[in-house]
Design a protein around this motif. Structure first.
Motif, short mmCIF file in Angstrom:
data_model
loop_
_atom_site.label_atom_id
_atom_site.label_comp_id
_atom_site.label_asym_id
_atom_site.label_seq_id
_atom_site.Cartn_x
_atom_site.Cartn_y
_atom_site.Cartn_z
N GLY A 15 -3.87 6.38 -4.77
CA GLY A 15 -4.09 6.56 -3.34
C GLY A 15 -4.60 5.29 -2.71
O GLY A 15 -4.74 4.26 -3.36
N GLU A 16 -4.91 5.37 -1.43
CA GLU A 16 -5.33 4.20 -0.67
C GLU A 16 -6.62 3.59 -1.21
O GLU A 16 -6.77 2.37 -1.27
N CYS A 20 0.92 3.95 -3.13
CA CYS A 20 0.46 5.33 -2.96
C CYS A 20 1.54 6.37 -3.24
O CYS A 20 1.23 7.57 -3.30
N CYS A 31 0.83 -1.21 0.00
CA CYS A 31 0.00 0.00 0.00
C CYS A 31 0.87 1.26 0.00
O CYS A 31 0.60 2.20 -0.76
N ASP A 32 1.90 1.28 0.83
CA ASP A 32 2.78 2.46 0.89
C ASP A 32 3.48 2.70 -0.44
O ASP A 32 3.57 3.84 -0.91
N TYR A 68 -5.84 1.57 -4.20
CA TYR A 68 -5.14 0.35 -3.78
C TYR A 68 -6.13 -0.69 -3.29
O TYR A 68 -6.04 -1.87 -3.65
#
Length: 222
Positions: free
Chosen positions: A73-74, A67, A63-64, A77
């Motif tokens: 963005g989250e 993003c 996720c990191d 994701y």
């Protein structure tokens, strides 16, 4: 997307020619739906593929990591992970309808989706009934980045617990090279011999690499 004929837009192209006609960028553009400042959605999709290296690398990102890319963005994701999981469940359900042997390419695709991106070697088993329908599938052993300890006694034990009549085996090579090693061939022979004592056969053993899947049955090794 000014200047692009309507029939060449990804959505219209998919409807008229089918999803297989789309490029990776066009498929990603349909998923993203909108672009970002200074980029339409096709330009953004093309940028992301070049920035990540491939669809596979984009899909495998945490996720990191995901993003950090422009326009992502989250929420995107989360949507992507849901799509990936639905794809795996679809492939799993296809196998569980009894297609494990009538559709070997589908079996390869499913096993590849489960094992290809794992960082450690994993030994995977499809337990089949006497009509070669899938009873259960599970990872029995997991090892280091270059090896996994496979114990024939455990495979026999789990096969009997599931009342399996036949098995399909698979394991990944984190190196990305799908060519089976001599060790792979030895353990497969040991498993065949151990399972034959309880009238359980091994139908195939797939080795999953980076973009390639090798079948022991197709090589004439079973």
């Amino acid at each position: 997307m000014k200047g692009i004929p309507t029939e060449s837009m990804p959505r219209e192209k998919l409807l008229n020619q089918g999803p297989q006609s789309l490029t990776d960028a066009e498929l990603l553009a349909i998923f993203l739906r909108t672009g970002t400042q200074g980029m339409n959605v096709l330009e953004l999709a093309d940028y992301l593929l070049k920035d990540c290296g491939s669809l596979r690398q984009l899909f495998a990102a945490s996720c990191d990591e995901f993003c950090q890319h422009r326009g992502l963005g989250e929420a995107t994701y989360v949507q992507l992970q849901a799509v990936i999981e639905m794809t795996q469940r679809y492939l799993s359900e296809t196998l569980k309808r009894g297609d494990a042997l009538t559709s070997p390419e589908q079996t390869k695709l499913y096993l590849s989706s489960r094992l290809r991106d794992r960082q450690r070697e994993a030994f995977y088993v499809l337990f089949l009934d006497n009509q070669h329908r899938v009873i259960k599938d599970e990872i029995l052993f997991e090892g280091t980045i270059d090896s996994a300890s496979v114990y024939p006694r455990e495979v026999v034990k789990r096969s009997l617990e599931h009342n399996a009549a036949a098995l399909i085996l698979a394991h990944n090579h984190p190196s990305g090279v799908a060519e089976p090693s001599q060790s792979d061939r030895r353990i497969t022979r040991r498993l065949c011999d151990a399972l034959a004592l309880v009238d359980i056969s091994i139908l195939d053993h797939f080795v999953i690499g980076d973009g390639e899947v090798v079948s022991f049955a197709e090589r004439g090794w079973l």
